[in-house]
Design a protein around this motif. Structure first.
Motif, short mmCIF file in Angstrom:
data_model
loop_
_atom_site.label_atom_id
_atom_site.label_comp_id
_atom_site.label_asym_id
_atom_site.label_seq_id
_atom_site.Cartn_x
_atom_site.Cartn_y
_atom_site.Cartn_z
N ALA A 59 0.80 -1.22 0.00
CA ALA A 59 0.00 0.00 0.00
C ALA A 59 0.84 1.28 0.00
CB ALA A 59 -0.93 0.00 1.22
N VAL A 60 2.13 1.17 0.30
CA VAL A 60 3.01 2.35 0.27
C VAL A 60 3.30 2.72 -1.19
CG1 VAL A 60 5.26 3.26 0.94
CG2 VAL A 60 4.04 1.71 2.48
N PRO A 61 3.10 3.96 -1.58
CA PRO A 61 3.34 4.34 -2.98
C PRO A 61 4.76 4.03 -3.43
CG PRO A 61 2.19 6.09 -1.81
CD PRO A 61 2.59 5.08 -0.78
N PRO A 62 4.94 3.47 -4.61
CA PRO A 62 6.30 3.15 -5.09
C PRO A 62 7.18 4.38 -5.22
CG PRO A 62 4.62 2.03 -6.41
CD PRO A 62 3.90 2.99 -5.53
N SER A 63 6.59 5.56 -5.35
CA SER A 63 7.38 6.78 -5.49
C SER A 63 8.23 7.05 -4.25
CB SER A 63 6.46 7.98 -5.76
OG SER A 63 5.51 8.12 -4.71
N ILE A 64 7.82 6.55 -3.08
CA ILE A 64 8.61 6.74 -1.86
C ILE A 64 9.96 6.04 -2.01
CG2 ILE A 64 8.70 6.34 0.61
CD1 ILE A 64 6.61 8.37 -0.14
N LYS A 65 9.92 4.80 -2.44
CA LYS A 65 11.16 4.05 -2.62
C LYS A 65 11.97 4.62 -3.78
CE LYS A 65 12.87 -0.64 -3.55
NZ LYS A 65 12.51 -2.04 -3.82
N ASP A 66 11.31 4.99 -4.85
CA ASP A 66 12.02 5.55 -6.01
C ASP A 66 12.74 6.84 -5.63
OD1 ASP A 66 11.06 3.45 -7.49
OD2 ASP A 66 9.36 4.57 -8.31
N ALA A 67 12.11 7.68 -4.82
CA ALA A 67 12.75 8.93 -4.40
C ALA A 67 13.98 8.67 -3.54
CB ALA A 67 11.74 9.78 -3.64
N ALA A 68 13.88 7.67 -2.64
CA ALA A 68 15.04 7.33 -1.80
C ALA A 68 16.19 6.79 -2.65
CB ALA A 68 14.63 6.31 -0.75
N LEU A 69 15.87 5.96 -3.62
CA LEU A 69 16.92 5.43 -4.50
C LEU A 69 17.54 6.54 -5.34
CD1 LEU A 69 15.17 2.14 -5.72
CD2 LEU A 69 17.01 2.34 -4.03
N ALA A 70 16.73 7.53 -5.71
CA ALA A 70 17.23 8.62 -6.56
C ALA A 70 18.24 9.50 -5.85
CB ALA A 70 16.05 9.46 -7.06
N VAL A 71 18.16 9.60 -4.53
CA VAL A 71 19.10 10.46 -3.79
C VAL A 71 20.27 9.65 -3.25
CG1 VAL A 71 17.33 12.14 -3.18
CG2 VAL A 71 17.78 10.22 -1.65
N GLY A 72 20.41 8.39 -3.66
CA GLY A 72 21.60 7.62 -3.34
C GLY A 72 21.45 6.55 -2.30
N ALA A 73 20.24 6.30 -1.80
CA ALA A 73 20.04 5.23 -0.81
C ALA A 73 20.14 3.88 -1.48
CB ALA A 73 18.68 5.39 -0.12
N ALA B 61 16.43 2.08 1.44
CA ALA B 61 15.16 2.62 0.98
C ALA B 61 13.98 1.87 1.59
CB ALA B 61 15.09 2.55 -0.55
N VAL B 62 14.12 0.57 1.73
CA VAL B 62 13.02 -0.23 2.28
C VAL B 62 12.90 -0.03 3.79
CG1 VAL B 62 12.23 -2.58 2.71
CG2 VAL B 62 13.06 -1.95 0.44
N PHE B 63 14.01 -0.17 4.51
CA PHE B 63 13.94 -0.15 5.97
C PHE B 63 13.86 1.25 6.55
CE2 PHE B 63 15.41 -4.46 5.30
CZ PHE B 63 14.76 -5.16 6.30
N HIS B 64 14.32 2.27 5.83
CA HIS B 64 14.28 3.63 6.35
C HIS B 64 13.06 4.41 5.87
CE1 HIS B 64 18.95 3.67 7.05
NE2 HIS B 64 18.31 2.76 7.78
N HIS B 65 12.44 3.98 4.79
CA HIS B 65 11.36 4.78 4.22
C HIS B 65 10.07 3.96 4.04
CE1 HIS B 65 14.11 8.11 3.33
NE2 HIS B 65 14.99 7.18 2.99
N VAL B 66 10.17 2.81 3.40
CA VAL B 66 8.95 2.04 3.12
C VAL B 66 8.41 1.39 4.38
CG1 VAL B 66 7.99 0.11 1.81
CG2 VAL B 66 9.66 1.64 0.73
N LEU B 67 9.27 0.71 5.13
CA LEU B 67 8.80 -0.04 6.30
C LEU B 67 8.18 0.85 7.38
CD1 LEU B 67 8.56 -2.88 7.41
CD2 LEU B 67 10.82 -2.63 8.44
N PRO B 68 8.77 2.02 7.72
CA PRO B 68 8.09 2.87 8.72
C PRO B 68 6.70 3.31 8.29
CG PRO B 68 10.38 3.54 8.47
CD PRO B 68 10.10 2.54 7.38
N LEU B 69 6.49 3.56 7.00
CA LEU B 69 5.17 3.96 6.53
C LEU B 69 4.18 2.80 6.53
CD1 LEU B 69 6.22 6.28 3.56
CD2 LEU B 69 5.42 6.96 5.82
N ALA B 70 4.70 1.58 6.39
CA ALA B 70 3.83 0.40 6.41
C ALA B 70 3.60 -0.13 7.82
CB ALA B 70 4.45 -0.72 5.56
#
Length: 285
Positions: A164-178, A183-192
């Motif tokens: 249910a977490v928008p894919p753009s969250i992970k894509d944005a983290a990958l775009a800035v060098g994560a 990207a999964v454990f710092h951005h996607v997982l907290p939102l889920a």
């Protein structure tokens, strides 16, 4: 056209009436159950009942030993099922390759969530007691057995929450060098996390009310003293209710109803916690 609209509105009214009737029927059964339990058991709830352990005398029997056994068993269940279930959900949803082997694992997890609970009791008896030699009738074995039953529910709830977490969250983290893991454990997982916690608590509430798998592993015991640790002989609230309901002495009827009230209060508290966590941490996109 007017007749068609009138027919549609009539069908909608019938559907709403049937739905309201179904809700009213369900609530009436719940109200009847609560009335019977409160009538028979409310007078038996006092400090001595809440702090005492099981006894052959209904006047001195208490619920604390079974309540503490439930707490220890649920602690073991949560400690095992939550991290393993979340990690499995993260791997399957974010990192697993799309092949036949992973598809087979996903189907197996979905099937395990619908397996009768007594099957997990037989598995716990065969693996944890007969093969591993762990102490019978203990909160450790009970928690490990219930963890096997709860883990598929957590995996399914975790995958749905991550999806249910928008894919753009992970894509944005990958775009800035994560990295993908960051990207999964710092951005996607907290939102889920709200959805994962809600599914976890609902799965734990289901495990709290189970008796069939605990019967198989021997937690149908007379525990005159509360367990001191997870390896001590223990029983749980549903099993204590089962034991008291099987007593010939009619004085245990009040104890049985009082124990059911305590168990329902425990379940309502867990479901209330799930609702609070969902509302507290839920993110609206």
């Amino acid at each position: 056209m007017a007749k068609r609209l009138q027919g549609r509105y009539a069908a909608e009214r019938r559907f709403k009436a049937i739905g309201a009737g179904a809700v009213a029927l369900s609530l009436s059964f719940l109200a009847f159950l609560l009335f019977i339990m409160l009538r028979d058991g409310l007078g038996g709830i006092d400090w001595a009942f809440l702090t005492g352990s099981d006894s052959t005398d209904a006047d001195t029997a208490g619920i604390w030993g079974a309540f503490k056994g439930s707490l220890l068993t649920m602690g073991v269940t949560l400690a095992l099922s939550f991290p393993l279930g979340v990690l499995a959900a993260v791997y399957l949803e974010q990192f697993a390759p799309r092949n036949r082997w992973v598809d087979w694992i996903e189907v197996s997890i979905n099937n395990l969530a619908a397996v009768p609970s007594i099957i997990f009791g037989l598995l716990g008896l065969a693996v944890f007691i007969q093969v591993m030699g762990l102490p019978r009738s203990s909160a450790l074995v009970g928690g490990m057995t219930l963890a096997l039953m709860t883990m598929p529910v957590i995996v399914i709830a975790g995958r749905n929450a991550i999806k249910a977490v928008p894919p753009s969250i992970k894509d944005a983290a990958l775009a800035v060098g994560a990295s993908p893991v960051q990207a999964v454990f710092h951005h996607v997982l907290p939102l889920a996390l709200p959805g994962i916690l809600t599914g976890t608590i609902i799965g734990m509430a289901r495990a709290l009310g189970e008796t069939a798998p605990l019967l198989i592993i021997g937690m149908r015991v007379f525990a005159a003293a509360p367990p001191e640790g997870v390896t001590d002989t223990a029983t749980v609230l549903p099993m204590q209710i089962f034991l008291w309901s099987d007593e010939i002495d009619q004085a245990f009827v009040q104890n049985t109803s009082a124990a059911i009230i305590v168990l329902l209060a425990f379940l309502l508290a867990m479901n209330g916690l799930a609702i609070y966590l969902r509302n507290r941490f839920e993110t609206r996109w």
